[in-house]
Design a protein around this motif. Structure first.
Motif, PDB file in Angstrom:
ATOM      1  N   ALA A   1       0.823  -1.212   0.000  1.00 13.77           N
ATOM      2  CA  ALA A   1       0.000   0.000   0.000  1.00 13.77           C
ATOM      3  C   ALA A   1       0.856   1.261   0.000  1.00 13.77           C
ATOM      4  N   ALA A   2       1.791   1.321  -0.936  1.00 16.40           N
ATOM      5  CA  ALA A   2       2.685   2.476  -1.082  1.00 16.40           C
ATOM      6  C   ALA A   2       3.396   2.818   0.224  1.00 16.40           C
ATOM      7  N   GLY A   3       3.857   1.780   0.913  1.00 15.07           N
ATOM      8  CA  GLY A   3       4.631   1.968   2.128  1.00 15.07           C
ATOM      9  C   GLY A   3       3.824   2.052   3.411  1.00 15.07           C
ATOM     10  N   ALA A   4       2.510   1.861   3.332  1.00 19.48           N
ATOM     11  CA  ALA A   4       1.660   1.983   4.520  1.00 19.48           C
ATOM     12  C   ALA A   4       1.825   0.832   5.503  1.00 19.48           C
ATOM     13  N   LEU A   5       2.247  -0.336   5.024  1.00 16.33           N
ATOM     14  CA  LEU A   5       2.333  -1.537   5.862  1.00 16.33           C
ATOM     15  C   LEU A   5       3.581  -2.344   5.538  1.00 16.33           C
ATOM     16  N   PRO A   6       4.173  -2.996   6.545  1.00 17.78           N
ATOM     17  CA  PRO A   6       5.203  -3.982   6.235  1.00 17.78           C
ATOM     18  C   PRO A   6       4.552  -5.138   5.455  1.00 17.78           C
ATOM     19  N   ASN A   7       5.287  -5.716   4.545  1.00 12.71           N
ATOM     20  CA  ASN A   7       4.754  -6.815   3.737  1.00 12.71           C
ATOM     21  C   ASN A   7       4.872  -8.130   4.502  1.00 12.71           C
TER      22      ASN A   7
ATOM     23  N   LEU B   1       2.397 -11.741   5.541  1.00 11.69           N
ATOM     24  CA  LEU B   1       1.249 -12.511   5.065  1.00 11.69           C
ATOM     25  C   LEU B   1      -0.051 -11.994   5.688  1.00 11.69           C
ATOM     26  N   GLY B   2      -0.035 -11.699   6.976  1.00 10.92           N
ATOM     27  CA  GLY B   2      -1.221 -11.185   7.649  1.00 10.92           C
ATOM     28  C   GLY B   2      -1.636  -9.819   7.133  1.00 10.92           C
ATOM     29  N   ASN B   3      -0.672  -8.932   6.914  1.00 14.98           N
ATOM     30  CA  ASN B   3      -0.999  -7.612   6.373  1.00 14.98           C
ATOM     31  C   ASN B   3      -1.524  -7.705   4.949  1.00 14.98           C
ATOM     32  N   LEU B   4      -0.981  -8.612   4.170  1.00 14.89           N
ATOM     33  CA  LEU B   4      -1.459  -8.794   2.805  1.00 14.89           C
ATOM     34  C   LEU B   4      -2.898  -9.287   2.804  1.00 14.89           C
ATOM     35  N   ALA B   5      -3.215 -10.237   3.657  1.00 15.38           N
ATOM     36  CA  ALA B   5      -4.594 -10.720   3.767  1.00 15.38           C
ATOM     37  C   ALA B   5      -5.514  -9.603   4.246  1.00 15.38           C
ATOM     38  N   GLY B   6      -5.069  -8.817   5.205  1.00 11.10           N
ATOM     39  CA  GLY B   6      -5.863  -7.689   5.687  1.00 11.10           C
ATOM     40  C   GLY B   6      -6.104  -6.649   4.623  1.00 11.10           C
ATOM     41  N   TRP B   7      -5.108  -6.401   3.817  1.00 12.29           N
ATOM     42  CA  TRP B   7      -5.237  -5.445   2.715  1.00 12.29           C
ATOM     43  C   TRP B   7      -6.267  -5.934   1.694  1.00 12.29           C
ATOM     44  N   ILE B   8      -6.220  -7.198   1.352  1.00 16.76           N
ATOM     45  CA  ILE B   8      -7.189  -7.757   0.405  1.00 16.76           C
ATOM     46  C   ILE B   8      -8.601  -7.661   0.978  1.00 16.76           C
ATOM     47  N   ALA B   9      -8.753  -7.964   2.237  1.00 13.47           N
ATOM     48  CA  ALA B   9     -10.070  -7.975   2.874  1.00 13.47           C
ATOM     49  C   ALA B   9     -10.657  -6.579   3.021  1.00 13.47           C
ATOM     50  N   ALA B  10      -9.856  -5.616   3.468  1.00 10.79           N
ATOM     51  CA  ALA B  10     -10.413  -4.297   3.812  1.00 10.79           C
ATOM     52  C   ALA B  10      -9.399  -3.172   3.590  1.00 10.79           C
ATOM     53  N   PRO B  11      -9.039  -2.895   2.356  1.00  9.71           N
ATOM     54  CA  PRO B  11      -8.016  -1.879   2.098  1.00  9.71           C
ATOM     55  C   PRO B  11      -8.404  -0.467   2.541  1.00  9.71           C
TER      56      PRO B  11
END
Length: 88
Positions: free
Chosen positions: A38-44, A46-56
């Protein structure tokens, strides 16, 4: 990979070496090797990636990524995140 195709992610995102060549959103060909999401908003992670997909919008309001929490099951979101994480 199946979830990516079924959810229509390739309409916006490209993944080199596949049929998905979307140009509206970031190329995800090597997303697993990125340090952030997310353009530097989160460390990459697996959990953050799943969270991003679910509710960006909960993570970065106003971005163009649609939320998939209602369209995909938790199992599908986790499978999609795992597949994307493996793209290096």
């Amino acid at each position: 990979m199946r979830v990516f195709g079924a959810a229509g992610c390739g309409a916006c995102h490209a993944v080199r070496g596949t049929e998905w060549q979307g140009r509206l959103a970031p190329d995800l060909s090597r997303i697993g090797s990125r340090l952030t999401l997310a353009a530097g908003a989160l460390p990459n992670t697996l959990g953050n990636l799943a969270g991003w997909i679910a509710a960006p919008q909960d993570i970065k309001p106003g971005n163009a990524m649609p939320a998939y929490a209602r369209a995909l099951s938790g199992e599908e979101i986790n499978a999609l995140a795992a597949w994307l994480d493996a793209l290096r």
